[in-house]
Write a protein that holds these residues in place. Sequence first.
Motif, PDB file in Angstrom:
ATOM      1  N   GLY A 137     -49.548  35.592 -22.278  1.00 30.99           N
ATOM      2  CA  GLY A 137     -49.930  36.480 -23.366  1.00 30.99           C
ATOM      3  C   GLY A 137     -49.919  37.917 -22.899  1.00 30.99           C
ATOM      4  N   MET A 138     -49.901  38.832 -23.838  1.00 30.36           N
ATOM      5  CA  MET A 138     -49.964  40.237 -23.481  1.00 30.36           C
ATOM      6  C   MET A 138     -50.728  41.010 -24.546  1.00 30.36           C
ATOM      7  N   SER A 139     -51.267  42.129 -24.127  1.00 33.08           N
ATOM      8  CA  SER A 139     -52.014  42.981 -25.044  1.00 33.08           C
ATOM      9  C   SER A 139     -51.613  44.419 -24.807  1.00 33.08           C
ATOM     10  N   CYS A 140     -51.497  45.163 -25.887  1.00 37.45           N
ATOM     11  CA  CYS A 140     -51.338  46.608 -25.796  1.00 37.45           C
ATOM     12  C   CYS A 140     -52.525  47.226 -26.524  1.00 37.45           C
ATOM     13  N   GLN A 141     -53.220  48.111 -25.871  1.00 35.50           N
ATOM     14  CA  GLN A 141     -54.466  48.598 -26.440  1.00 35.50           C
ATOM     15  C   GLN A 141     -54.550  50.115 -26.427  1.00 35.50           C
ATOM     16  N   ARG A 142     -55.390  50.626 -27.290  1.00 37.23           N
ATOM     17  CA  ARG A 142     -55.793  52.021 -27.275  1.00 37.23           C
ATOM     18  C   ARG A 142     -57.274  52.044 -27.619  1.00 37.23           C
ATOM     19  N   LEU A 143     -57.923  53.180 -27.419  1.00 41.19           N
ATOM     20  CA  LEU A 143     -59.344  53.307 -27.722  1.00 41.19           C
ATOM     21  C   LEU A 143     -59.513  54.149 -28.988  1.00 41.19           C
ATOM     22  N   ASP A 144     -60.218  53.604 -29.958  1.00 36.36           N
ATOM     23  CA  ASP A 144     -60.507  54.313 -31.202  1.00 36.36           C
ATOM     24  C   ASP A 144     -61.993  54.646 -31.263  1.00 36.36           C
ATOM     25  N   PHE A 145     -62.309  55.814 -31.807  1.00 31.11           N
ATOM     26  CA  PHE A 145     -63.697  56.234 -31.949  1.00 31.11           C
ATOM     27  C   PHE A 145     -64.223  55.823 -33.319  1.00 31.11           C
ATOM     28  N   LEU A 146     -65.322  55.061 -33.326  1.00 32.91           N
ATOM     29  CA  LEU A 146     -65.973  54.667 -34.571  1.00 32.91           C
ATOM     30  C   LEU A 146     -67.152  55.603 -34.810  1.00 32.91           C
ATOM     31  N   SER A 147     -66.982  56.547 -35.723  1.00 36.81           N
ATOM     32  CA  SER A 147     -68.027  57.546 -35.950  1.00 36.81           C
ATOM     33  C   SER A 147     -69.324  56.920 -36.461  1.00 36.81           C
ATOM     34  N   ALA A 148     -69.199  55.815 -37.227  1.00 36.93           N
ATOM     35  CA  ALA A 148     -70.391  55.178 -37.776  1.00 36.93           C
ATOM     36  C   ALA A 148     -71.279  54.600 -36.685  1.00 36.93           C
ATOM     37  N   HIS A 149     -70.669  54.222 -35.558  1.00 39.72           N
ATOM     38  CA  HIS A 149     -71.431  53.609 -34.463  1.00 39.72           C
ATOM     39  C   HIS A 149     -71.546  54.536 -33.255  1.00 39.72           C
ATOM     40  N   GLY A 150     -70.763  55.620 -33.259  1.00 44.73           N
ATOM     41  CA  GLY A 150     -70.849  56.575 -32.161  1.00 44.73           C
ATOM     42  C   GLY A 150     -70.318  56.054 -30.843  1.00 44.73           C
ATOM     43  N   LEU A 151     -69.286  55.209 -30.879  1.00 42.32           N
ATOM     44  CA  LEU A 151     -68.711  54.698 -29.638  1.00 42.32           C
ATOM     45  C   LEU A 151     -67.220  54.456 -29.806  1.00 42.32           C
ATOM     46  N   ARG A 152     -66.542  54.337 -28.658  1.00 39.58           N
ATOM     47  CA  ARG A 152     -65.109  54.036 -28.657  1.00 39.58           C
ATOM     48  C   ARG A 152     -64.928  52.540 -28.417  1.00 39.58           C
ATOM     49  N   VAL A 153     -64.012  51.953 -29.167  1.00 35.31           N
ATOM     50  CA  VAL A 153     -63.774  50.514 -29.049  1.00 35.31           C
ATOM     51  C   VAL A 153     -62.277  50.265 -28.848  1.00 35.31           C
ATOM     52  N   PRO A 154     -61.921  49.168 -28.185  1.00 35.46           N
ATOM     53  CA  PRO A 154     -60.505  48.864 -27.969  1.00 35.46           C
ATOM     54  C   PRO A 154     -59.839  48.349 -29.245  1.00 35.46           C
ATOM     55  N   HIS A 155     -58.712  48.938 -29.569  1.00 33.91           N
ATOM     56  CA  HIS A 155     -57.879  48.504 -30.689  1.00 33.91           C
ATOM     57  C   HIS A 155     -56.666  47.823 -30.057  1.00 33.91           C
ATOM     58  N   CYS A 156     -56.596  46.503 -30.165  1.00 36.08           N
ATOM     59  CA  CYS A 156     -55.629  45.722 -29.381  1.00 36.08           C
ATOM     60  C   CYS A 156     -54.566  45.053 -30.235  1.00 36.08           C
ATOM     61  N   GLU A 157     -53.349  45.103 -29.729  1.00 33.58           N
ATOM     62  CA  GLU A 157     -52.228  44.354 -30.281  1.00 33.58           C
ATOM     63  C   GLU A 157     -52.003  43.178 -29.330  1.00 33.58           C
ATOM     64  N   ILE A 158     -52.220  41.962 -29.800  1.00 36.48           N
ATOM     65  CA  ILE A 158     -52.189  40.785 -28.921  1.00 36.48           C
ATOM     66  C   ILE A 158     -50.990  39.905 -29.255  1.00 36.48           C
ATOM     67  N   LEU A 159     -50.158  39.662 -28.263  1.00 39.86           N
ATOM     68  CA  LEU A 159     -48.979  38.806 -28.428  1.00 39.86           C
ATOM     69  C   LEU A 159     -49.193  37.509 -27.663  1.00 39.86           C
ATOM     70  N   MET A 160     -49.214  36.396 -28.398  1.00 41.14           N
ATOM     71  CA  MET A 160     -49.326  35.075 -27.783  1.00 41.14           C
ATOM     72  C   MET A 160     -47.942  34.427 -27.718  1.00 41.14           C
ATOM     73  N   PRO A 161     -47.695  33.553 -26.745  1.00 41.94           N
ATOM     74  CA  PRO A 161     -46.351  32.998 -26.536  1.00 41.94           C
ATOM     75  C   PRO A 161     -46.009  31.868 -27.515  1.00 41.94           C
ATOM     76  N   SER A 162     -45.938  32.181 -28.790  1.00 42.26           N
ATOM     77  CA  SER A 162     -45.506  31.202 -29.790  1.00 42.26           C
ATOM     78  C   SER A 162     -44.005  30.954 -29.630  1.00 42.26           C
ATOM     79  N   SER A 163     -43.493  29.944 -30.328  1.00 41.14           N
ATOM     80  CA  SER A 163     -42.061  29.668 -30.246  1.00 41.14           C
ATOM     81  C   SER A 163     -41.254  30.854 -30.761  1.00 41.14           C
ATOM     82  N   GLY A 164     -41.773  31.527 -31.805  1.00 40.20           N
ATOM     83  CA  GLY A 164     -41.087  32.705 -32.323  1.00 40.20           C
ATOM     84  C   GLY A 164     -41.059  33.839 -31.315  1.00 40.20           C
ATOM     85  N   ALA A 165     -42.181  34.047 -30.609  1.00 40.69           N
ATOM     86  CA  ALA A 165     -42.238  35.105 -29.604  1.00 40.69           C
ATOM     87  C   ALA A 165     -41.286  34.813 -28.458  1.00 40.69           C
TER      88      ALA A 165
END
Length: 305
Positions: free
Chosen positions: A260-288
């Motif tokens: 599997g693989m992930s590509c991530q960036r950090l987004d700031f959530l103003s409502a919570h006052g913190l940065r959280v990981p925004h991840c694109e996750i690729l699992m090894p399906s037959s299509g992948a």
Amino acid sequence: MGFEDWIEKARSMGASDLHLEANTPVVARVLGELKAAGVVVTREQLAQAGQDLLGGEAWAHFKERGSADVAISIRGVRCRASFYLTVRGIAIAIRLLSPSIKDIHACNLHPDFRKFTEASTGLVIISGPTGSGKSTTLAALIEEINASRARNIVTLESPLEYIFANRLSYIRQREIPTHSPTFEQGITDALRENPDVLVISEMRTPEVMRLTLNAAETGHLVLATMHSANCAEALSRLCMSFPSDIQASVRAQLADCLVGMSCQRLDFLSAHGLRVPHCEILMPSSGAKGTIRAGNFSQITNVLQ
């Protein structure tokens, strides 16, 4: 203010990074934004800090090469410091690391990341731009294995960032070039050290990528990071690093061993006052796997959807 004072000030501001340059005010990155953090730093102050932190031999190497990386602990804060030269003189970019190593849940990572740690063999790639939290995610995966399974884990890092304590697993941390001259040599040596899990802090060169793929095919779980904007770009960069005549076999090798693989960036959530990981996750399906084998990386977005 001395070097320790700068680190203390940055920690009190909740900064992730601190930037120092000769004859320039101190700047900190807080929640992704740059903010003034202190008065102008002199060339003499930075030179003294560099000599104290790097030591004689490393300082001489820095003066010759113009750059140096070191991981240090200052007043209980683990830092990664990158020394380099600019038109104004010496500059230091400091990454302030988390005081404790968090697991997947504590890092606000998606539960699918646990599937990466459950595999016994194959390749896991954590990608993203600089400063997106790749090292923290990698540490969380290691800690997840450490807390749940008895595994022999060998890490190759440059420099050492997080220092792990053995729990159920046995973690052997090696720094490049302190404990091995290069990543290439370190990977070759690691395969003779009976590892269950091999961790490579960054795949930088085609040779490191080749050895990483080979390690993932020889019965080891390999965790590695690389820089990219998305999963498609990471896969394309990895395959395009090889000569054109063997890229088809590399794509087939990658499709077969990918956990599997992930590509991530950090987004700031103003409502919570913190940065959280925004991840694109690729699992090894037959299509992948089919898309990777065919080299149709532009279709990875459709596979993800």
